[in-house]
Design an enzyme around this catalytic site. Structure first.
Site, PDB file in Angstrom:
ATOM      1  N   ASP A  53       0.806  -1.225   0.000  1.00  0.00           N
ATOM      2  CA  ASP A  53       0.000   0.000   0.000  1.00  0.00           C
ATOM      3  C   ASP A  53       0.837   1.272   0.000  1.00  0.00           C
ATOM      4  O   ASP A  53       2.007   1.286   0.356  1.00  0.00           O
ATOM      5  CB  ASP A  53      -0.981   0.009   1.184  1.00  0.00           C
ATOM      6  CG  ASP A  53      -0.307  -0.211   2.530  1.00  0.00           C
ATOM      7  OD1 ASP A  53       0.775  -0.848   2.582  1.00  0.00           O
ATOM      8  OD2 ASP A  53      -0.850   0.257   3.551  1.00  0.00           O
TER       9      ASP A  53
ATOM     10  N   GLU B  10      -0.582  -2.166   5.174  1.00  0.00           N
ATOM     11  CA  GLU B  10       0.381  -2.051   6.280  1.00  0.00           C
ATOM     12  C   GLU B  10       0.272  -0.687   6.935  1.00  0.00           C
ATOM     13  O   GLU B  10       0.400  -0.554   8.152  1.00  0.00           O
ATOM     14  CB  GLU B  10       1.807  -2.293   5.776  1.00  0.00           C
ATOM     15  CG  GLU B  10       2.859  -2.411   6.890  1.00  0.00           C
ATOM     16  CD  GLU B  10       3.299  -1.072   7.469  1.00  0.00           C
ATOM     17  OE1 GLU B  10       3.575  -1.012   8.683  1.00  0.00           O
ATOM     18  OE2 GLU B  10       3.342  -0.069   6.720  1.00  0.00           O
ATOM     19  N   GLU B  11       0.045   0.356   6.137  1.00  0.00           N
ATOM     20  CA  GLU B  11       0.012   1.716   6.682  1.00  0.00           C
ATOM     21  C   GLU B  11      -1.244   1.973   7.495  1.00  0.00           C
ATOM     22  O   GLU B  11      -1.247   2.750   8.438  1.00  0.00           O
ATOM     23  CB  GLU B  11       0.093   2.748   5.545  1.00  0.00           C
ATOM     24  CG  GLU B  11       1.359   2.676   4.712  1.00  0.00           C
ATOM     25  CD  GLU B  11       2.583   3.170   5.466  1.00  0.00           C
ATOM     26  OE1 GLU B  11       2.452   3.607   6.617  1.00  0.00           O
ATOM     27  OE2 GLU B  11       3.680   3.098   4.881  1.00  0.00           O
TER      28      GLU B  11
HETATM   29 ZN    ZN Z   1       5.133   3.640   6.187  1.00  0.00          ZN
HETATM   30 ZN    ZN Z   2       6.396   1.084   5.159  1.00  0.00          ZN
END
Ligand code: ZN
Ligand code: ZN
Length: 403
Positions: A67, A134-135
């Site tokens: 992402d 992930e963010e």
């Molecule tokens: Zn990041």
């Molecule tokens: Zn990252």
């Protein structure tokens, strides 16, 4: 062989926000299928996993996150993003690969390609995992909760990398607690609203919030041992609408970072205790509510596995290119993939900064100002030698663990 730099530029030009990685996932699926892997798409939304069963031996998971971030790109690169996306609150925002996950995807595709080409030289099972979110949104946990390890083989080791502003061509893992845990929460303090001239009829949530914010500063200074590293940040504080009205409630946005589960538990207990006690001290009749948002565990590089993988890196790249980046205050959720599998994690940092710029900034003492960090609108890792180094690191680490 795939033109990896072209792939990187294309991914960079078309970044996608957390859990919207549809185009990216389609590209990954096409590559993995063409390389002959058994591919499962749509795990945890847009997650993709390719499996190459290549005889008896250990199962090795290589992870890349996919992402991008709601950042307006200002790198001036020819392949800069001008795309927008819709974030989790429904707002249209600019989107940029400002954390280098485009590099991670590119390197993992390149590594799979090499491992497929070398398949006569190793045996075992390769699991190439491309993670969404992930963010934002904890994509690793979402994949695990979507029966990840019923859909693909459970790994014996989890390996991955993150590009950061170290000189390109260098890499290395910090053994033990390598990245901080983060716990975010929104606290609602409830008082009793009323006229600004008649405080005696109210329970003022602004005073309650002010006392709470000040007292929360004592968590790090008075409750955590000085050898430990930890942070409590009250990043947002909202209450009231006018100077002659006493509000009914106040909201605090808090993040807590820590490097061990013991410290983490103690800090979270302290935050809850202080929030509750300050409300009681103010005469609030309602107990404050604490709603948890993003929660990522401490990223722990298992020491024996880290030593073994680092030795393989030293043999491949030479000791002068292997660095210990130290413990980083940023957070990651890759650890959830390892914990759910009961497997050790080795997560190393990959240099992406121009070595010459880095050296002159280091000499001038201007590293922080001159070298853009992850999430900066100026973050622009050098494509090479970063990609080649990242591909080789993944291949070397995987081969170390495969038979
Ligand atoms: Zn990041
Ligand atoms: Zn990252």
């Amino acid at each position: 062989m795939t033109d990896l730099e072209a792939l990187y530029r294309d991914l960079h030009r078309h970044p996608e926000l957390s859990f919207s990685e549809h185009r990216t996932a389609d590209i990954v699926v096409d590559k993995l299928v063409s390389l002959g892997l058994e591919v499962t798409a749509g795990i945890g939304g847009t997650g993709v996993v390719g499996v190459l069963a290549n005889g008896v031996g250990p199962t090795v998971l290589l992870r890349a996150d996919m992402d991008a971030l709601p950042v307006l790109e200002d790198t001036g690169l020819e392949w800069a993003s001008t795309d927008t996306g819709v974030d989790h609150t429904g707002r249209t925002v600019p989107v940029m690969h400002a954390c280098g996950h485009d590099i991670h995807i590119t390197c993992l595709i390149g590594a799979v390609e090499s491992l497929v080409a070398e398949r006569a030289e190793w045996s075992g099972t390769l699991v190439a995992l491309f993670q969404p979110g992930e963010e934002h949104g904890g994509g690793a946990r979402v994949m695990v909760d979507d029966a990840l390890y019923e859909k693909v083989p459970t790994p014996d080791v989890v390996l991955g990398q993150h590009v950061i502003p170290l000189p390109a061509g260098t890499l290395g893992a910090h053994s033990g607690a390598a990245m901080a845990a983060v716990d975010t929460m929104e606290v609602t303090l409830r008082g009793r609203g009323g006229h600004g001239s008649r405080p005696e009829t109210t329970v003022d949530p602004v005073v309650m919030a002010a006392a709470t914010v000040m007292r929360l500063q004592t968590v790090v200074s008075r409750e955590v041992a000085p050898q430990e590293t930890s942070v409590v940040t009250v990043g947002s504080l909202h209450a009231g609408s006018a100077n002659n009205i006493i509000a009914a409630e106040a909201k605090l946005g808090i993040s807590v970072r820590s490097f061990s589960e013991e410290v983490r538990a103690r800090m979270l207990d302290a935050v809850e205790r202080i929030v509750t006690a300050e409300a009681a001290a103010s005469g609030a009749t309602e107990v404050p509510t604490i709603e948890f948002g993003e929660q990522y565990p401490v990223t722990v590089n298992e020491p024996a596995a880290t030593a073994r993988t680092t030795a393989a890196f030293v043999a491949e790249f030479g000791a002068d290119r292997i660095v210990d980046p130290g413990a980083l205050a940023g957070s990651e959720d890759v650890g959830n993939l390892a914990t759910a599998a009961g497997a050790p994690l080795v997560y190393w940092m990959l240099g992406g900064a121009d070595p010459e710029t880095f050296a002159s900034a280091l000499a001038a003492g201007t590293l922080d100002a001159d070298i853009p960090s992850n999430h900066s609108p100026h973050f622009a890792p050098l494509a090479q030698p970063t990609i080649d180094t990242g591909v080789r690191a993944l291949v070397v680490a995987a081969r170390e663990w495969l038979d």
